[in-house]
Design a protein around this motif. Structure first.
Motif, PDB file in Angstrom:
ATOM      1  N   GLN A  57      -5.667  -2.732   2.489  1.00 43.54           N
ATOM      2  CA  GLN A  57      -7.115  -2.720   2.670  1.00 43.54           C
ATOM      3  C   GLN A  57      -7.742  -4.058   2.288  1.00 43.54           C
TER       4      GLN A  57
ATOM      5  N   TRP B  99      -4.547   5.014  -0.688  1.00 39.17           N
ATOM      6  CA  TRP B  99      -4.420   4.281   0.573  1.00 39.17           C
ATOM      7  C   TRP B  99      -5.673   3.450   0.857  1.00 39.17           C
ATOM      8  N   ASN B 100      -6.834   3.980   0.528  1.00 39.48           N
ATOM      9  CA  ASN B 100      -8.089   3.279   0.798  1.00 39.48           C
ATOM     10  C   ASN B 100      -8.531   2.376  -0.347  1.00 39.48           C
ATOM     11  N   GLN B 101      -7.738   2.292  -1.399  1.00 40.45           N
ATOM     12  CA  GLN B 101      -8.126   1.539  -2.582  1.00 40.45           C
ATOM     13  C   GLN B 101      -8.114   0.034  -2.315  1.00 40.45           C
ATOM     14  N   TYR B 102      -9.219  -0.604  -2.579  1.00 39.61           N
ATOM     15  CA  TYR B 102      -9.278  -2.067  -2.498  1.00 39.61           C
ATOM     16  C   TYR B 102     -10.051  -2.662  -3.673  1.00 39.61           C
TER      17      TYR B 102
ATOM     18  N   SER C 252      -5.568   0.658   9.825  1.00 40.04           N
ATOM     19  CA  SER C 252      -5.764   1.168   8.466  1.00 40.04           C
ATOM     20  C   SER C 252      -5.829   2.690   8.414  1.00 40.04           C
ATOM     21  N   ALA C 253      -6.305   3.334   9.471  1.00 40.05           N
ATOM     22  CA  ALA C 253      -6.511   4.788   9.438  1.00 40.05           C
ATOM     23  C   ALA C 253      -5.373   5.581  10.056  1.00 40.05           C
TER      24      ALA C 253
ATOM     25  N   THR D 284       0.820  -1.212   0.000  1.00 42.74           N
ATOM     26  CA  THR D 284       0.000   0.000   0.000  1.00 42.74           C
ATOM     27  C   THR D 284       0.852   1.259   0.000  1.00 42.74           C
TER      28      THR D 284
END
Length: 296
Positions: free
Chosen positions: A227, A208-211, A270-271, A77
């Motif tokens: 993620q 970063w939040n891409q899944y 994750s955050a 990531t």
């Protein structure tokens, strides 16, 4: 005059009350998740922990970080975020600067084509077939190339260049013999730190939040982003809890306890990086967004 001062004070008090109300609404879930991630899951589930941590335990974080795939996901990531953000800026900034210049021929047509893509797109299946035909499936490029630029960000950056960079400054550089590339790299970019920081933050958060792209285009687990790894952990824990034999209540309770304690730890894992990075860019954020989106 006195009545006007009183009304101003009343207006200010109402504003402060409203602001504090929204601060509490936004802050409570964050504080709750942080507290729940280090609290006894039994106290969390029973509602005895509602704000501050109780029965402090770091078992959730220990279980999460004991998973080697978590570290692999972090590595992937971070790489996708850095590379993807660099590609985004390398596409967005030159495109926006070109559109901000008055001497660009066909600027209206180009802008119209860009705006058209905001309302109409090919859809999921055509996009997948395109990525597959370009032989980018199951490669790192499937994570960074399909989202190389966002039209809205290009429009905001274009407005920033129009409003912030004086045309006289560019004309002076042109008279001195500077080329367009030299003007862009040595004059425009050094003066555009706020919008660069804002765009880097926007694109970085997206990467970063891409899944979803990883879910569609990647099959090699060694390429999975964080993620997607965290999603699998939550889904597997939920499924194992649902499929557990109810004839063994003690095992079921233990499995539910582990699932609950991991759930909140995963949210923090994750955050946390974004929460750490944001304060360093916050001073640029307001200036860049306000100038790029309101003026002009």
């Amino acid at each position: 005059m006195l009545g006007q001062k009183n009304s101003d004070k009343l207006f200010e008090i109402c504003n402060k009350i409203i602001i504090w109300f929204f601060i509490l609404i936004i802050a409570y879930p964050l504080v709750y998740i942080c507290s729940a991630s280090i609290s006894d899951p039994a106290l969390v589930s029973s509602g005895q922990m509602w704000l501050w941590p109780r029965g402090i335990t770091f078992e959730g974080f220990e279980r999460v970080f004991q998973n080697a795939e978590i570290w692999m996901g972090y590595r992937n990531t971070i790489f996708y975020t850095l590379l993807g953000t660099f590609i985004n800026l390398a596409v967005t900034l030159p495109c926006a600067y070109a559109l901000s210049r008055q001497d660009l021929k066909g600027k209206g047509l180009i802008m119209g084509l860009l705006v058209f893509t905001m309302f109409f797109e090919g859809g999921l299946i055509p996009t997948y077939l395109l990525v597959k035909d370009l032989q980018m499936t199951n490669t790192i490029w499937a994570m960074v190339i399909p989202n190389a630029a966002a039209v809205w960000n290009i429009i905001v950056t274009t407005t920033f260049f129009k409003v912030t960079i004086p045309r006289q400054l560019e004309e002076s550089a042109e008279i001195d013999g500077a080329s367009t590339f030299r003007i862009f790299f040595q004059i425009v970019l050094p003066l555009s730190a706020p919008i660069i920081a804002v765009m880097a933050l926007f694109y970085g958060v997206g990467h970063w939040n891409q899944y979803f792209n990883a879910l569609i285009y990647l099959s090699d687990r060694d390429l999975y982003p964080l993620q997607l790894i965290l999603r699998e952990i939550l889904v597997l824990n939920q499924m194992s809890t649902e499929l557990m034999n109810t004839a063994d209540p003690e095992s079921l309770i233990e499995q539910m306890r582990v699932a609950n304690i991991i759930k909140y730890a995963v949210m923090i894992v994750s955050a946390a990086p974004l929460l750490i990075v944001y304060p360093f860019l916050q001073r640029f954020f307001l200036k860049g967004v306000m100038i790029g989106s309101i003026k002009g």
